[in-house]
Write an enzyme that holds these catalytic residues in place. Structure first.
Site, PDB file in Angstrom:
ATOM      1  N   ASP A  97       2.853  11.016  -0.754  1.00 30.17           N
ATOM      2  CA  ASP A  97       2.512   9.605  -0.604  1.00 30.17           C
ATOM      3  C   ASP A  97       1.163   9.465   0.096  1.00 30.17           C
ATOM      4  O   ASP A  97       1.004   9.913   1.231  1.00 30.17           O
ATOM      5  CB  ASP A  97       3.608   8.918   0.221  1.00 30.17           C
ATOM      6  CG  ASP A  97       3.462   7.409   0.257  1.00 30.17           C
ATOM      7  OD1 ASP A  97       2.406   6.899  -0.174  1.00 30.17           O
ATOM      8  OD2 ASP A  97       4.405   6.736   0.723  1.00 30.17           O
ATOM      9  N   CYS A 132      -4.893   4.057  -3.352  1.00 27.49           N
ATOM     10  CA  CYS A 132      -3.787   5.018  -3.476  1.00 27.49           C
ATOM     11  C   CYS A 132      -3.811   5.788  -4.798  1.00 27.49           C
ATOM     12  O   CYS A 132      -3.596   7.002  -4.810  1.00 27.49           O
ATOM     13  CB  CYS A 132      -2.438   4.326  -3.263  1.00 27.49           C
ATOM     14  SG  CYS A 132      -2.094   2.915  -4.316  1.00 27.49           S
ATOM     15  N   HIS A 189      -0.190   6.828   1.275  1.00 24.20           N
ATOM     16  CA  HIS A 189      -0.295   5.602   2.071  1.00 24.20           C
ATOM     17  C   HIS A 189      -0.286   5.866   3.583  1.00 24.20           C
ATOM     18  O   HIS A 189       0.509   5.309   4.339  1.00 24.20           O
ATOM     19  CB  HIS A 189       0.829   4.625   1.691  1.00 24.20           C
ATOM     20  CG  HIS A 189       0.701   4.128   0.282  1.00 24.20           C
ATOM     21  ND1 HIS A 189       1.273   4.784  -0.784  1.00 24.20           N
ATOM     22  CD2 HIS A 189       0.054   3.052  -0.222  1.00 24.20           C
ATOM     23  CE1 HIS A 189       0.984   4.126  -1.893  1.00 24.20           C
ATOM     24  NE2 HIS A 189       0.245   3.078  -1.589  1.00 24.20           N
TER      25      HIS A 189
END
Length: 333
Positions: A218, A13, A220
């Site tokens: 994000d 990440c 993810h």
């Protein structure tokens, strides 16, 4: 080597956030800050050149393969989680191979931005005054994307576009509220590239704020690697957000972050310096870092090539290639 992980799930990440902030720098460099992506619209060649720099292949400048492999030299094994400072150091090294973008990447350590160092870095690639004295430099500059119609003398005096990354620690286990107003002002600057950081063990790319909430992208979401189609075009939908960005309270931000800025010209940099100086006068806003003209005499030389790993340099080496419980100097109230 064919034996490593086949997915970046669980460890990639911060590497992806590093790609995001650097992709924004390349967009500003080659397409302009006002450029916007429109689904299905035919894009210019420079756009695809930027995408190709980040595609998931070993020979792309800023691919996850390159970032992970270069991180080995920073003490991070393949598949190990990075923090903001590590990914910044790795991207700086990779940028030296990106002659097309010809960026000057500076990482300001010890919470201090030294203007003299940055000016020296951004002007160091233009040592000659005329085309006849250095024809090889002229050819190199043209290859790096400078317009052919510009005069050689003008090109040689240009400022090398600056990517400034400032790793910071704004508290011990949680962010010190005294820095929040300063952080907000950084997002408002026209030179802002945003902030990489996140919640503990979960990295995000922060691009702005609303009230007391940060707006972030994000990484993810695990997606298949993109492959060029039969016509050689690159399907680009997955490189862009297909849904609104997320929000989180500023108070939840992990105190270990890296703030990014892009200065395309020397005027941009001078303007940024003036804004930082004005920011120090804002009531209730504690400075996150110091801006100085010259490096204080008590500072260690940030050029790692000048260091030798003997006992006297051990602490300096550790600070330069720090772990993610980074030995940042905590700015006191």
């Amino acid at each position: 080597g064919g034996t490593g992980p086949t997915s970046d799930t669980g460890w990639g990440c911060m590497l992806r956030c590093g790609q995001m902030i650097f992709a924004q720098a390349l967009v500003c460099r080659h397409l302009g800050r006002d450029w916007r992506w429109t689904k299905g619209k035919r894009q210019m060649d420079n756009y695809f050149n930027v995408l190709n720099a980040f595609i998931d292949k070993k020979d792309s400048y800023y691919s996850i393969h390159q970032i992970a492999q270069m991180g080995v030299g920073e003490g991070k094994s393949i598949g190990q989680w990075y923090g903001p400072n590590t990914v910044a150091q790795v991207l700086k090294k990779l940028a030296t191979f990106d002659t097309w973008s010809s960026l000057a990447v500076h990482i300001a350590m010890d919470n201090t931005v030294v203007m003299e160092e940055i000016r020296r870095l951004c002007q160091s690639n233009f040592p000659c005054a005329g085309a006849t004295a250095c024809p090889s430099v002229e050819a190199d500059l043209l290859y790096n994307g400078y317009p052919e119609e510009a005069g050689v003398r003008g090109r040689l005096s240009l400022w090398k576009p600056l990517v400034l990354l400032i790793p910071l620690r704004l508290g011990l286990t949680e962010i010190n509220e005294a820095y929040i107003e300063t952080l907000k002002h950084c997002f408002m600057m026209p030179q802002s590239l945003g902030v990489i950081g996140g919640k503990p063990n979960s990295a995000h790319y922060f691009i702005g704020y609303v009230g007391e909430e940060l707006i972030y992208l994000d990484p993810h979401t695990t997606q298949p690697a993109v492959e060029p189609n039969d016509s050689g075009c690159l399907p680009d939908e997955s490189f862009h957000c297909q849904h609104p960005p997320c929000r989180m309270s500023i108070a939840e931000l992990d105190p270990s972050i890296a703030v990014g800025f892009f200065c395309n010209t020397e005027e941009d940099f001078n303007d940024w310096c003036q804004q930082i100086k004005k920011l120090s006068l804002v009531r209730g806003a504690l400075p996150m870092f110091e801006l100085v003209e010259r490096q204080p005499s008590h500072f260690s030389n940030p050029d790692i090539l000048n260091l030798t790993p003997d006992s006297s340099d051990a602490d300096r080496l550790e600070r330069f290639f720090d772990s993610e419980d980074e030995d940042f100097e905590i700015l006191s109230l």
